[in-house]
Each structure stands twice: as structure tokens, then as C-alpha cells.
Design an enzyme around this catalytic site. Structure first.
Site, mmCIF file in Angstrom:
data_model
loop_
_atom_site.group_PDB
_atom_site.id
_atom_site.type_symbol
_atom_site.label_atom_id
_atom_site.label_comp_id
_atom_site.label_asym_id
_atom_site.label_seq_id
_atom_site.Cartn_x
_atom_site.Cartn_y
_atom_site.Cartn_z
ATOM 1 N N HIS A 116 0.811 -1.207 0.000
ATOM 2 C CA HIS A 116 0.000 0.000 0.000
ATOM 3 C C HIS A 116 0.850 1.265 0.000
ATOM 4 O O HIS A 116 0.532 2.245 -0.662
ATOM 5 C CB HIS A 116 -0.963 -0.003 1.194
ATOM 6 C CG HIS A 116 -1.997 1.032 1.011
ATOM 7 N ND1 HIS A 116 -3.117 0.799 0.253
ATOM 8 C CD2 HIS A 116 -2.025 2.324 1.365
ATOM 9 C CE1 HIS A 116 -3.796 1.910 0.197
ATOM 10 N NE2 HIS A 116 -3.176 2.855 0.865
ATOM 11 N N GLU A 149 1.706 -12.956 -34.921
ATOM 12 C CA GLU A 149 2.925 -13.284 -34.173
ATOM 13 C C GLU A 149 3.580 -14.562 -34.692
ATOM 14 O O GLU A 149 4.604 -14.998 -34.194
ATOM 15 C CB GLU A 149 2.639 -13.376 -32.668
ATOM 16 C CG GLU A 149 1.483 -14.266 -32.286
ATOM 17 C CD GLU A 149 1.166 -14.221 -30.783
ATOM 18 O OE1 GLU A 149 1.981 -13.750 -29.983
ATOM 19 O OE2 GLU A 149 0.064 -14.671 -30.423
ATOM 20 N N ASP A 169 6.786 -12.873 -29.960
ATOM 21 C CA ASP A 169 6.791 -14.184 -30.603
ATOM 22 C C ASP A 169 7.199 -14.100 -32.066
ATOM 23 O O ASP A 169 7.891 -14.980 -32.566
ATOM 24 C CB ASP A 169 5.397 -14.832 -30.488
ATOM 25 C CG ASP A 169 5.213 -15.480 -29.123
ATOM 26 O OD1 ASP A 169 6.162 -16.128 -28.645
ATOM 27 O OD2 ASP A 169 4.136 -15.320 -28.529
ATOM 28 N N CYS A 216 1.651 -4.916 -30.021
ATOM 29 C CA CYS A 216 1.594 -5.017 -28.560
ATOM 30 C C CYS A 216 2.791 -5.763 -27.987
ATOM 31 O O CYS A 216 2.854 -5.986 -26.788
ATOM 32 C CB CYS A 216 0.287 -5.662 -28.123
ATOM 33 S SG CYS A 216 0.045 -7.287 -28.817
HETATM 34 C C1 PEP Z 1 3.883 -11.081 -28.270
HETATM 35 O O1 PEP Z 1 4.122 -12.250 -28.576
HETATM 36 O O2 PEP Z 1 4.473 -10.089 -28.780
HETATM 37 C C2 PEP Z 1 2.864 -10.773 -27.271
HETATM 38 C C3 PEP Z 1 2.476 -9.541 -27.042
HETATM 39 O O3 PEP Z 1 2.343 -11.809 -26.572
HETATM 40 P P1 PEP Z 1 3.042 -12.532 -25.341
HETATM 41 O O4 PEP Z 1 4.274 -11.747 -24.982
HETATM 42 O O5 PEP Z 1 2.026 -12.582 -24.265
HETATM 43 O O6 PEP Z 1 3.352 -13.870 -25.924
HETATM 44 MG MG MG Z 2 2.785 -13.867 -28.024
#
Ligand code: PEP
Ligand code: MG
Length: 538
Positions: free
Chosen positions: A186, A428, A452, A499
């Protein structure tokens, strides 16, 4: 110099104020005047409630309504009939004194809450400890507050409870140091909200420091310099000035729309693993969520989360994202993320095996629970859903037909869902990037998962230290797959995000902007620096 866990960034230079709680003496003495003891207890409950009401109002005004909600929960504990009557009956039936009766009963409830599976209920144990401490302090006639008279005070405590921190005179406190706690304690959370540095888990800092000691708190490295000399002091005055200027500059970008110099609007969103993480994303000016890794909802438990539990988690994120887009990824289990209760087979090459969408299309019952929860939650905001590890069109179409099954089930049950959910895929696996032109005709969007994509393109295990030198986001093959994916999506009027970690990599961002990437999704703390960089791109 002493070291601990850096829990909130920044530099502070100030004077120590030791916050040692007045001890409450718990005696076994039995009471003779039972009525008087009961009255004493009732008066202490009333006083505690008044104090908490005041803290709640102060917190609402100085920090925010969400942060003040915890004190409403504390007040409710003091109004809980089971708890209160149990304590009163210890006094009445067993002639325990009020302090002893309070410890006996609250300890029993704390043990029960502590043992609960559900994290929310476990947290009630922390609330109850805080409330019990206040109540017993009031029964003992202690002052339940930290009084601060001087500017630039560094509060040093064994631990700080929510009510301790909420009552502090925020204009005078510049840092926190505690013996216990971790990054999510906290004290750490409060310090981050207050925007002051904190170092926690320092073990014995309360015994090392004295009131009035001058200290430098380095919330970046987690070190504390005690009674520094002039040279060190001036070095840190400069560090503090530079850091504060940088933060002020970045803060201005919180509500700024990210547009490149040539006028293209780019979305900078956050990656989250737990529903509550959305709050950090929004505080950092994120354009919603670009990746919610839902597998974390399935971890550290004995069975998969129910439809209702998942619905509540998704709803929380949607309701806290201020109407901005939330991209939720369906379960990506397998590879390096195992769930003991699913009894997944042991494989020679788990990253190439039974994982993510492959697992979900095989274990339809588990998958449909998640799809139904997502559909139900969709009415609470702007939901986009994406499937992980798609290698070709067939998998996407199979997943969509299961979505349709769930939609029909919900319709038959009279449960509504949004009619404008976007359905996309993670790109990916290299085959998805190579077939992007085909996939783009069917999906609503792509999100490139470079973590990935790089591993599969360069045949380099993302977990292996030995070959990590091959793991290169800037490899021409990787860049070429990214470019192909973006071009294919745009050809069919679809948007593309990224992402994987590469999206927050400041060396990669200008290239990705140039390629035409529409959305970047990253850790909350990278959002503001990324916004600043993108605004300066052509
Ligand atoms: C990725 O593979 O770039 C991704 C965002 O997924 P994770 O890292 O959860 O495999
Ligand atoms: Mg991934």
C-alpha cells in the site's frame, strides 16, 4: 547508504520523521463493570467512525473518490453486526476487557480472510487489521495520526497503513521509507499516486535512522544516503531538478492527442495483465488498452475462473477506460505459461505445440466460457477481441464460429451484447504476416506480437540467454514482415497495432511510425515517453 526495493520513482532530500506506532498493551485482565466496558467499546467505535469519515472526505478532496472508497469499506467493517456483536459478547459473556475482546475477535476473522482463495476477500484481512489497529488505539487513548510540522519530511515507518498515508499533510511529505513491503504494497501504491519517491522492504531502516537525520531518497535505484556531504548533496539536487523537469514535461502530454508532425493520429495504449492495471494506463494518458493478457486471470488458482468472474474483470476494465478502446486477448496458455489444473501435455517444443488458440479450439468448453463473458461485458464499453497465435485463416474462422454459437446462446437467454465488437488477430507467427493479405479481408484489425514474431522468424527461443544475441527486432526479415502486415491491413481499410515489447522501444518507434503503424501498446510507464517521441516524428 542503505538499499531497499524502489517502489515509487523520483528523488527526495529531506529530514527523517520516525513514525513509531504507540504500542497498545493487551492485558488479560477481566472486567468487573461490564456495562461500563461495553460503553467504552461503543464510544471507541463511534470515535473511529468519525475519524474515518473525516479521512474519507479529506481523501476524496485531495486524492480522489476511488482512493477514498477504501475508507468506506473500513467504516462498513465497524458497522458489521457479526463483528460488533461478537466483540460485545466477549465482553459480556467472558468478561474480557474491550482491547482483549477486540483482538480475539478480529484476529479470528483476519485468519479466516487470510486463508481465502479469493484475492478480494484476502484483501479484507488487510482492511480489518487497519481498522482493528485504529479501534484498539482509540481504546488505549493513543493518537491515531502522524503529525508533521516541517517541510521536506521523509516519513520512516515499519509499514504505513492506508489511513496513515491518507492523513499525512501532503504538502510537507517528500518521501516514504519502510522496513517491510514490496512494489505493490500500500505504501508503494500511495507514493506513486502522490508522485513522491518511496523505498520499501528496507528491513531495519526504522532502527538505523533517527528523527532529524538528513537523507537522500533515490526512488530509481532504491538507495538511501544518510547524512550526505555537500558534494553528494549538490549532485542529487541536480538529479532531482532534472528528473522533476522531465516529469513535468511529460505530464503535460497526458491529455494530448498523439499526432505526428504530418498530422497522422496515432493511438498509444497500454498492456495490462490484471484488471486494476487499467488505472495506471489511464493515469499515464493511455488511449485505452491494446493488450489485456487474460491468462493472468487463470493463474495462481486451482480452477479456471467462472464466466461471472471473467465478466466482472472485463467489465471493470471497460468501465475504467473512459470510453476508449479495450483490446482483450483470449486465453494464451501453453508455451512458457502453464496451468497445473489443465493437465497440459509435456511437450518437446512447447512454443511450437499445444498453446493459445490451438488449445482453445480443442477445449471448446473452456473457450466458450471466456467468449460468453466477453460478449456479456461488451455492453460496458468499446470492446475489441483478438485471438493469439493465429497461423492461418481457418483458425480465425473457427474461432468466429464459436463466437457465433455463444451469441446465439445469449440471445436465447435474453442476454444482450454489443453489435460493434471488433474481432482481430495477433500477428505473431510468420505465416500470418505472410498471409496478411488474405487475413486482412476477414479480420477487423491486426495486432503485431513481436515477442513471438521475432522468436519464430529468427528461430530464436525468446527465453534462452545463450542465443539472445540473435533476438533482434531490427532484423530485416522482422521489419519486412511488419511492413507487409501493415500494408495488407491498410489495403483493406483495417487498422494495425503492435503489442509486443518492440512497440515501446524508442529506437524502433520512428521506423514503425514511418511504416504506418496505427496503434502502439506498451507498459503504462512507457506511454508518456512514447507519446513525446511520436509527436516529434514526421
Ligand atoms: C507477443 O508475442 O508479442 C505478445 C504480445 O504476446 P506474449 O508476450 O504474451 O506472448
Ligand atoms: Mg505472443
Amino acid at each position: 547508504m542503505k538499499n531497499g526495493i524502489p517502489a515509487s520513482k523520483g528523488y527526495a532530500i529531506g529530514e527523517v520523521l520516525l513514525q513509531i506506532q504507540d504500542q497498545v498493551i493487551i492485558s488479560d485482565e477481566l472486567v468487573t463493570d461490564i456495562e461500563a466496558e461495553k460503553n467504552k467499546f461503543v464510544a471507541a467505535v463511534k470515535l473511529s467512525k468519525n475519524q474515518l469519515e473525516k479521512i474519507k472526505v479529506d481523501t476524496e478532496q485531495s486524492i480522489g473518490v476511488d482512493e477514498a472508497a477504501i475508507f468506506e469499506a473500513h467504516i462498513m467493517l465497524l458497522e458489521d453486526p457479526e463483528l460488533m456483536t461478537s466483540i460485545l459478547s466477549e465482553i459480556e459473556v467472558n468478561r474480557k476487557n474491550a482491547i482483549k475482546a477486540t483482538t480475539l475477535v478480529t484476529d479470528k476473522f483476519i485468519t479466516i480472510f487470510d486463508a481465502m482463495e479469493d484475492e478480494y476477500l484476502r484483501e479484507r484481512a488487510t482492511d480489518l487489521k487497519d481498522v482493528a489497529g485504529r479501534l484498539m488505539g482509540n481504546l488505549a487513548g493513543n493518537r491515531n495520526e502522524i503529525l508533521i510540522h516541517k517541510d521536506n519530511t521523509v516519513v520512516v515507518a515499519h509499514d504505513l497503513t492506508p489511513s496513515d498515508t491518507a492523513q499525512l499533510d501532503r504538502s510537507k511529505v517528500v518521501a516514504f521509507l519502510t522496513d517491510v513491503g514490496g512494489k505493490t504494497s500500500h505504501t508503494a501504491i500511495m507514493a506513486r499516486i502522490m508522485g513522491i519517491p518511496a523505498v520499501v522492504g528496507m528491513r531495519d531502516i526504522t532502527t538505523v535512522l533517527k528523527n532529524g537525520d538528513k537523507v537522500i531518497v533515490d526512488g530509481i535505484t532504491g538507495s538511501v544516503i544518510i547524512n550526505p556531504n555537500e558534494t553528494v548533496l549538490s549532485e542529487y539536487y541536480k538529479k532531482r531538478k532534472d528528473y522533476n523537469e522531465e516529469i513535468e514535461g511529460l505530464k503535460k502530454l497526458r491529455s494530448t492527442e498523439t499526432t505526428t508532425k504530418s498530422g497522422k493520429r496515432i493511438y498509444v495504449a497500454g498492456n495490462i495483465g490484471r484488471p486494476e492495471d487499467i488505472d495506471q494506463v489511464m493515469e499515464n494518458g493511455g488511449d485505452g488498452v491494446g493488450l489485456f493478457r487474460t491468462e493472468f486471470l487463470y493463474m495462481d488458482r486451482k480452477e479456471a475462473p467462472s464466466e461471472q468472474e471473467q465478466y466482472e474483470s472485463y467489465r471493470y476494465v471497460l468501465e475504467h477506460s473512459e470510453g476508449k478502446k479495450v483490446v482483450i486477448r483470449t486465453l494464451d496458455i501453453g508455451g512458457d505459461k502453464q496451468l497445473p489444473y489443465l493437465n497440459l501435455p509435456v511437450e518437446m517444443n512447447p512454443f511450437l505445440g499445444y498453446r493459445a488458440i490451438r488449445f482453445c479450439l480443442d477445449q471448446k468448453d473452456i473457450f466458450k466460457v471466456q467468449l460468453r463473458a466477453l460478449l456479456r461485458a461488451s455492453v460496458h464499453g468499446e470492446l475489441s477481441v483478438m485471438f493469439p497465435m493465429i497461423s492461418g485463416l481457418e483458425e480465425f474462422l473457427s474461432a468466429k464460429s464459436l463466437v457465433r454459437e455463444c451469441e446465439l446462446e445469449l440471445e436465447a437467454e435474453g442476454i444482450s451484447y454489443s453489435d460493434h465488437i471488433e474481432w482481430g488477430i495477433m500477428v505473431e507467427i510468420p505465416s500470418a504476416a505472410i498471409c496478411a493479405d488474405l487475413l486482412a479481408r476477414h479480420v477487423d484489425f491486426f495486432s503485431i506480437g513481436t515477442n513471438d514474431l521475432i522468436q519464430y522468424t529468427l528461430a530464436v527461443d525468446r527465453m534462452s540467454e545463450k542465443v539472445s544475441y540473435i533476438y533482434d527486432p531490427m532484423h530485416p526479415a522482422v521489419l519486412s514482415l511488419i511492413k507487409m502486415t501493415i500494408d495488407a491491413a491498410h489495403k483493406y481499410g483495417k487498422w494495425v497495432g503492435m503489442c509486443g515489447e518492440m512497440a515501446g522501444d524508442e529506437t524502433a518507434i520512428p521506423i514503425l511510425v514511418e511504416y504506418g503503424l496505427d496503434e502502439f501498446s506498451m507498459n503504462a510507464s512507457s506511454i508518456l515517453p512514447a507519446k513525446r517521441l511520436i509527436i516529434n516524428c514526421e
